[in-house]
Write a protein that holds these residues in place. Structure first.
Motif, PDB file in Angstrom:
ATOM      1  N   GLU A 109       0.676  -1.215  -0.189  1.00 17.53           N
ATOM      2  CA  GLU A 109       0.140   0.015  -0.124  1.00 17.53           C
ATOM      3  C   GLU A 109       0.740   1.392   0.132  1.00 17.53           C
ATOM      4  O   GLU A 109       0.311   2.471  -0.105  1.00 17.53           O
ATOM      5  CB  GLU A 109      -1.065  -0.091   1.266  1.00 17.53           C
ATOM      6  CG  GLU A 109      -1.982  -1.058   1.064  1.00 17.53           C
ATOM      7  CD  GLU A 109      -3.026  -1.236   2.243  1.00 17.53           C
ATOM      8  OE1 GLU A 109      -2.545  -0.772   3.257  1.00 17.53           O
ATOM      9  OE2 GLU A 109      -4.179  -1.619   2.080  1.00 17.53           O
ATOM     10  N   THR A 110       2.255   1.267  -0.003  1.00 17.93           N
ATOM     11  CA  THR A 110       3.116   2.389  -0.016  1.00 17.93           C
ATOM     12  C   THR A 110       3.405   2.884  -1.433  1.00 17.93           C
ATOM     13  O   THR A 110       3.570   3.964  -1.630  1.00 17.93           O
ATOM     14  CB  THR A 110       4.439   1.979   0.733  1.00 17.93           C
ATOM     15  OG1 THR A 110       4.826   1.061   0.017  1.00 17.93           O
ATOM     16  CG2 THR A 110       4.250   1.317   2.223  1.00 17.93           C
ATOM     17  N   ARG A 111       2.777   1.802  -2.188  1.00 24.32           N
ATOM     18  CA  ARG A 111       3.121   2.309  -3.811  1.00 24.32           C
ATOM     19  C   ARG A 111       1.622   3.071  -4.206  1.00 24.32           C
ATOM     20  O   ARG A 111       0.665   2.669  -3.643  1.00 24.32           O
ATOM     21  CB  ARG A 111       3.453   1.133  -4.547  1.00 24.32           C
ATOM     22  CG  ARG A 111       2.429  -0.018  -4.241  1.00 24.32           C
ATOM     23  CD  ARG A 111       2.759  -0.977  -5.518  1.00 24.32           C
ATOM     24  NE  ARG A 111       2.778  -0.624  -6.912  1.00 24.32           N
ATOM     25  CZ  ARG A 111       1.531  -0.832  -7.676  1.00 24.32           C
ATOM     26  NH1 ARG A 111       0.413  -0.853  -7.216  1.00 24.32           N
ATOM     27  NH2 ARG A 111       1.620  -0.212  -8.941  1.00 24.32           N
ATOM     28  N   SER A 112       1.958   3.814  -5.188  1.00 27.84           N
ATOM     29  CA  SER A 112       0.904   4.622  -5.558  1.00 27.84           C
ATOM     30  C   SER A 112       0.963   4.805  -7.260  1.00 27.84           C
ATOM     31  O   SER A 112       1.090   6.104  -7.696  1.00 27.84           O
ATOM     32  CB  SER A 112       0.565   5.997  -5.197  1.00 27.84           C
ATOM     33  OG  SER A 112       1.757   6.623  -5.132  1.00 27.84           O
ATOM     34  N   CYS A 113       1.175   3.760  -8.055  1.00 28.87           N
ATOM     35  CA  CYS A 113       1.363   3.857  -9.304  1.00 28.87           C
ATOM     36  C   CYS A 113       0.695   2.732 -10.118  1.00 28.87           C
ATOM     37  O   CYS A 113       0.421   1.744  -9.532  1.00 28.87           O
ATOM     38  CB  CYS A 113       2.513   3.994  -9.813  1.00 28.87           C
ATOM     39  SG  CYS A 113       3.794   2.667  -9.456  1.00 28.87           S
ATOM     40  N   LYS A 114       0.281   2.787 -11.238  1.00 30.33           N
ATOM     41  CA  LYS A 114      -0.150   1.696 -11.999  1.00 30.33           C
ATOM     42  C   LYS A 114       0.797   1.414 -13.183  1.00 30.33           C
ATOM     43  O   LYS A 114       1.454   2.444 -13.672  1.00 30.33           O
ATOM     44  CB  LYS A 114      -1.535   2.011 -12.925  1.00 30.33           C
ATOM     45  CG  LYS A 114      -2.663   2.209 -11.890  1.00 30.33           C
ATOM     46  CD  LYS A 114      -3.888   2.287 -12.526  1.00 30.33           C
ATOM     47  CE  LYS A 114      -5.024   2.610 -11.658  1.00 30.33           C
ATOM     48  NZ  LYS A 114      -6.270   2.824 -12.242  1.00 30.33           N
ATOM     49  N   CYS A 115       0.850   0.332 -13.937  1.00 31.04           N
ATOM     50  CA  CYS A 115       1.861  -0.035 -14.694  1.00 31.04           C
ATOM     51  C   CYS A 115       1.572   0.839 -15.963  1.00 31.04           C
ATOM     52  O   CYS A 115       0.277   0.413 -16.492  1.00 31.04           O
ATOM     53  CB  CYS A 115       1.697  -1.528 -14.975  1.00 31.04           C
ATOM     54  SG  CYS A 115       2.873  -2.115 -16.262  1.00 31.04           S
ATOM     55  N   LYS A 116       2.411   1.452 -16.384  1.00 30.33           N
ATOM     56  CA  LYS A 116       2.016   2.448 -17.674  1.00 30.33           C
ATOM     57  C   LYS A 116       2.199   1.603 -18.946  1.00 30.33           C
ATOM     58  O   LYS A 116       1.541   1.973 -19.819  1.00 30.33           O
ATOM     59  CB  LYS A 116       3.146   3.409 -17.799  1.00 30.33           C
ATOM     60  CG  LYS A 116       3.182   4.469 -16.678  1.00 30.33           C
ATOM     61  CD  LYS A 116       4.445   5.404 -16.724  1.00 30.33           C
ATOM     62  CE  LYS A 116       4.445   6.485 -15.716  1.00 30.33           C
ATOM     63  NZ  LYS A 116       5.569   7.406 -15.846  1.00 30.33           N
ATOM     64  N   ILE A 120      -2.724  -1.700 -16.367  1.00 32.09           N
ATOM     65  CA  ILE A 120      -3.598  -2.339 -15.262  1.00 32.09           C
ATOM     66  C   ILE A 120      -2.765  -2.416 -14.038  1.00 32.09           C
ATOM     67  O   ILE A 120      -1.382  -2.478 -13.965  1.00 32.09           O
ATOM     68  CB  ILE A 120      -3.859  -3.815 -15.632  1.00 32.09           C
ATOM     69  CG1 ILE A 120      -4.712  -4.351 -14.581  1.00 32.09           C
ATOM     70  CG2 ILE A 120      -2.682  -4.610 -16.239  1.00 32.09           C
ATOM     71  CD1 ILE A 120      -5.471  -5.697 -15.255  1.00 32.09           C
ATOM     72  N   ASP A 121      -3.243  -2.331 -12.816  1.00 34.20           N
ATOM     73  CA  ASP A 121      -2.515  -2.414 -11.459  1.00 34.20           C
ATOM     74  C   ASP A 121      -2.751  -3.955 -11.130  1.00 34.20           C
ATOM     75  O   ASP A 121      -3.154  -4.446 -10.237  1.00 34.20           O
ATOM     76  CB  ASP A 121      -3.044  -1.524 -10.546  1.00 34.20           C
ATOM     77  CG  ASP A 121      -2.431  -1.582  -9.310  1.00 34.20           C
ATOM     78  OD1 ASP A 121      -1.345  -2.049  -9.172  1.00 34.20           O
ATOM     79  OD2 ASP A 121      -2.736  -0.949  -8.338  1.00 34.20           O
ATOM     80  N   LYS A 122      -1.570  -4.697 -11.598  1.00 34.99           N
ATOM     81  CA  LYS A 122      -1.406  -6.111 -11.432  1.00 34.99           C
ATOM     82  C   LYS A 122      -1.147  -6.425  -9.961  1.00 34.99           C
ATOM     83  O   LYS A 122      -1.613  -7.239  -9.282  1.00 34.99           O
ATOM     84  CB  LYS A 122      -0.477  -6.799 -12.345  1.00 34.99           C
ATOM     85  CG  LYS A 122      -0.959  -7.070 -13.527  1.00 34.99           C
ATOM     86  CD  LYS A 122      -0.050  -7.927 -14.604  1.00 34.99           C
ATOM     87  CE  LYS A 122      -0.850  -8.261 -15.793  1.00 34.99           C
ATOM     88  NZ  LYS A 122       0.224  -9.313 -16.573  1.00 34.99           N
ATOM     89  N   VAL A 123      -0.352  -5.382  -9.581  1.00 38.15           N
ATOM     90  CA  VAL A 123       0.163  -5.565  -7.960  1.00 38.15           C
ATOM     91  C   VAL A 123      -1.007  -5.553  -7.013  1.00 38.15           C
ATOM     92  O   VAL A 123      -1.174  -6.107  -6.088  1.00 38.15           O
ATOM     93  CB  VAL A 123       1.177  -4.587  -7.874  1.00 38.15           C
ATOM     94  CG1 VAL A 123       1.653  -4.662  -6.229  1.00 38.15           C
ATOM     95  CG2 VAL A 123       2.519  -5.038  -8.404  1.00 38.15           C
ATOM     96  N   GLY A 124      -1.709  -4.555  -7.288  1.00 35.36           N
ATOM     97  CA  GLY A 124      -2.946  -3.894  -6.580  1.00 35.36           C
ATOM     98  C   GLY A 124      -4.118  -5.233  -6.642  1.00 35.36           C
ATOM     99  O   GLY A 124      -4.540  -5.563  -5.759  1.00 35.36           O
TER     100      GLY A 124
END
Length: 544
Positions: A109-116, A120-124
Motif C-alpha cells: 500500500e506504500t506504492r501509488s502507481c499503475k503499470c504504464k 493495469i494495476d496487477k500488484v494491486g
C-alpha cells in the motif's frame, strides 16, 4: 481372562497379549475417509449398539453413580468446553498468519502507481485478492508476495524501495518458515555431531601394525569401559564376537546384557536400538551386512530418521548403526545401495570409512554427540594391516570433512570406502602416463563436504570424476549434484564431469564376476585418461 492377564503383567512383569475379537471403529482409517463405504449396514448398526461411550453411560446409570439427566448435563458442558477450546486453538493458529498477511499488504500500500505499459494495476489486484481471503494460510501469502515481486513495474518510481522491502519481508518470513517447517532434522544443540572437536589419531615413532578388526575391537573395549550405558547387540555379536571378530572377547568381559546376540530380525534389532536410545541408553546396533539393512529400512526411514524432526527437537534417539559392505564377491553380501539409503534416511548421518582406523574415529565422534548415524565398515578391510593409533578410543574423526589422499593438478577424483584403495592403484597407473590426479576421500556422504574442499580442488584442476560401486545414477549422481550445483563447481570445469560406477546388477559370482560387475583400477584409468585425451589430445594421445 482380562483380570488374569493384567495381574500377570503387573505382578510378574511378563508381557501379555489380548486378542480382542470385536471392537468398534467410530472413524475410518483416516479422518478424510468414511468407514461407511466399506462396512455393511449390519456392522454399522452393531457399532452403534455397542458404542463404548453409550455403554459406559448405561453402566454409570445402572450402578447409580449418576443419573441420566446429570450425565446429559456433563455432556453439554463438555461439548461447550470443546467448542471454546476449538475456537481458541483456531484463533491461535490463524492470528499470526493474518498479521504476516497484513504486514505484506502494508508494504504494497506504500506504492501509488499503475503499470504504464499494461495499463493495469496487477500488484494491486494480487494484493486485493489476498485481502479477500477470510482465513489465509502461509502458502497464500508467500505465493502472492512472489507474484507481486515479479509484477513490480519497471516504470514505478519507488520500484527499488518496494523490491527491497519485499525481499526483506520474504527473507525474514522464510527464516521463520524454516524454523517452523524444516528445523531439527539433525541435532542443533551443543550436542550436535558437527560440534564435536576433532582429535587426530596419534601414531608412535615405532609403527605397530595390526589387522583392522583389532582396531575396532580395542576401540569398543575402551568405549565400553568409558560409557557405562553403552550396549552393543546384533546377529553373532556376543558369543562368537562378530562375524569378523570385531567384538572378540567383549561379551565375556562385559556380560551378556551389554554385548549380546539377537535373532535374524533386522527390523526389530533397529527397533530395540530406538527404544533403548529414547530411554537414555547408548545402543550400538549391528546389521551384519549392508545389504541386510534393507530389511530395516522402513524403520530406519520412517521412525529413526524422522524422530527429531517430527517432534521439533523434543525427542532424540542417538542410535549408532554399524554394518559392513562393499567389494565382497557374490550377490548377497556385496550390494552397495548407497543412493537408496542416503535418499531414504535424511536425519541420520552416513559415514563410509576407507579403513578401520577411520571407522573407529567416527564411532568415537558419535559417542560425544546426540546424533544418530550409519557407519559402513569396508568389508574387505578386517584382515588388512593398519598402523595402530596410540590413542585408541580417544581420537575423533570429523563428519563432513573430506581428506585429500594425494594432491594433483590435472583432475579431481572423488570416492569413498573400499573404492579408495582401487582409486589409489589407478592414480599410480595414471601418473605413469603423465596424468596428475588429486584423489579425495569424501569419508561421509551425510553430511557431505561442509567446508567445500572439493570445490577448491576443482578450481585448481578444472576437471572432476566421481567413482563408486553403486549403480549408474546412484551415489555418484548424488555427489555430482552436491559439488556442481550446491557448491557451484560447474563454473570452474573445462571438461564434462564423469561418473565411474558398477553395472546395474549385483556382482556376479567369483573374482571374475566381481571384476566385470564392479569398477576396477583399469576402468578408472581408462575413463580418466579418455577424458584427458578429449581435453588435450596432443598431450594425451589416444591409447585405446
Amino acid at each position: 481372562i482380562v483380570k488374569e492377564g493384567i495381574s500377570l503383567c503387573r505382578e510378574k512383569h511378563k508381557p501379555v497379549v489380548f486378542h480382542i475379537e470385536e471392537i468398534t471403529q467410530p472413524l475410518g482409517h483416516s479422518t478424510s475417509g468414511s468407514h461407511e463405504r466399506y462396512k455393511s449396514p449390519e456392522r454399522l448398526q452393531w457399532e452403534q449398539d455397542f458404542d463404548p461411550i453409550k455403554k459406559f453411560k448405561t453402566w454409570i446409570d445402572e450402578n447409580r453413580i449418576a443419573s441420566l439427566s446429570e450425565l446429559e448435563e456433563v455432556e453439554k458442558r463438555a461439548d461447550n468446553d470443546a467448542m471454546k477450546a476449538k475456537q481458541r486453538a483456531w484463533e491461535n493458529f490463524t492470528e499470526p498468519i493474518k498479521k504476516e498477511r497484513d504486514a505484506l499488504i502494508k508494504i504494497i500500500e506504500t506504492r501509488s502507481c499503475k503499470c504504464k505499459r499494461e495499463h493495469i494495476d496487477k500488484v494491486g489486484l494480487i494484493a486485493n485478492d489476498l485481502k479477500q481471503i477470510l482465513n489465509p494460510i502461509r502458502k497464500d501469502i508467500f505465493s502472492a508476495s512472489k507474484k507481486i515481486l515479479r509484477h513490480v513495474c519497471m516504470d514505478c518510481t519507488i520500484r527499488k524501495q518496494l523490491q527491497n522491502d519485499l525481499h526483506q519481508w520474504l527473507e525474514r518470513n522464510y527464516a521463520d518458515a524454516h524454523l517452523r517447517y524444516s528445523s531439527n532434522l539433525y541435532i542443533e544443540t551443543s550436542k550436535s555431531l558437527l560440534k564435536v572437536k576433532p582429535e587426530p589419531p596419534i601414531f608412535k615413532n615405532e609403527v605397530i601394525q595390526v589387522p583392522g578388526r583389532e582396531i575396532i575391537r580395542d576401540n569398543w573395549d575402551v568405549q565400553l569401559q568409558k560409557h557405562k550405558n553403552l550396549v552393543i547387540f546384533g546377529e553373532d555379536v556376543g558369543f562368537i564376537g562378530g562375524v569378523n571378530q570385531t567384538y572378540e572377547g567383549l561379551q565375556k568381559k562385559y556380560g551378556e546384557l551389554r554385548v549380546s546376540d539377537t535373532g535374524i530380525r533386522e527390523a526389530t534389532i533397529l527397533g530395540q536400538g530406538i527404544g533403548l536410545a529414547l530411554r537414555g541408553i547408548r545402543p550400538v546396533v549391528e546389521i551384519q551386512y549392508f545389504d541386510y539393512l534393507l530389511y530395516a529400512l522402513q524403520t530406519l526411514s520412517d521412525d529413526l530418521a524422522t524422530l527429531l524432526y517430527r517432534t521439533n527437537g523434543q525427542q532424540k534417539a542417538p542410535v549408532i548403526i554399524t554394518t559392513r559392505g562393499h567389494r565382497l564377491e557374490g550377490i548377497w553380501h556385496s550390494g552397495s545401495p548407497l543412493s537408496m539409503v542416503i535418499n531414504s534416511i535424511r536425519g541420520v548421518y552416513v559415514a563410509v570409512p576407507r579403513n578401520m582406523t577411520q571407522a573407529a574415529g567416527f564411532y568415537n565422534t558419535l559417542l560425544e554427540s546426540d546424533d544418530s548415524a550409519l557407519v559402513i565398515e569396508p568389508l574387505n578391510g578386517y584382515r588388512l594391516k593398519e598402523n595402530k593409533p596410540e590413542n585408541i578410543g580417544e581420537y575423533k574423526i570429523p563428519f563432513g570433512v573430506p581428506e585429500i589422499m594425494k594432491p594433483g593438478n590435472d583432475i579431481t577424483l572423488i570416492t569413498y570406502g573400499s573404492n579408495v584403495r582401487i582409486a589409489q592403484e589407478a592414480v599410480e597407473q595414471l601418473q605413469e602416463f603423465g596424468v596428475s590426479v588429486e584423489l579425495i576421500d569424501v569419508q561421509t556422504l551425510l553430511p557431505f563436504d561442509i567446508h567445500k574442499i572439493i570445490l577448491e580442488s576443482i578450481k585448481k584442476t578444472n576437471k572432476i570424476a566421481f567413482f563408486d560401486e553403486d549403480v549408474p545414477g546412484g551415489a555418484t549422481s548424488y555427489m555430482m549434484q552436491k559439488v556442481l550445483e550446491e557448491q557451484g563447481a560447474f563454473a570452474y570445469l573445462d571438461a564434462e564431469p564423469i561418473t565411474i560406477t558398477a553395472k546395474e546388477h549385483r556382482p556376479a559370482y567369483s573374482t571374475d564376476g566381481d571384476y566385470f560387475s564392479n569398477p576396477n583400477a583399469e576402468d578408472v584409468f581408462e575413463n580418466i585418461y579418455s577424458l584427458m585425451h578429449r581435453y588435450n589430445p596432443s598431450k594425451f594421445p589416444q591409447i585405446f
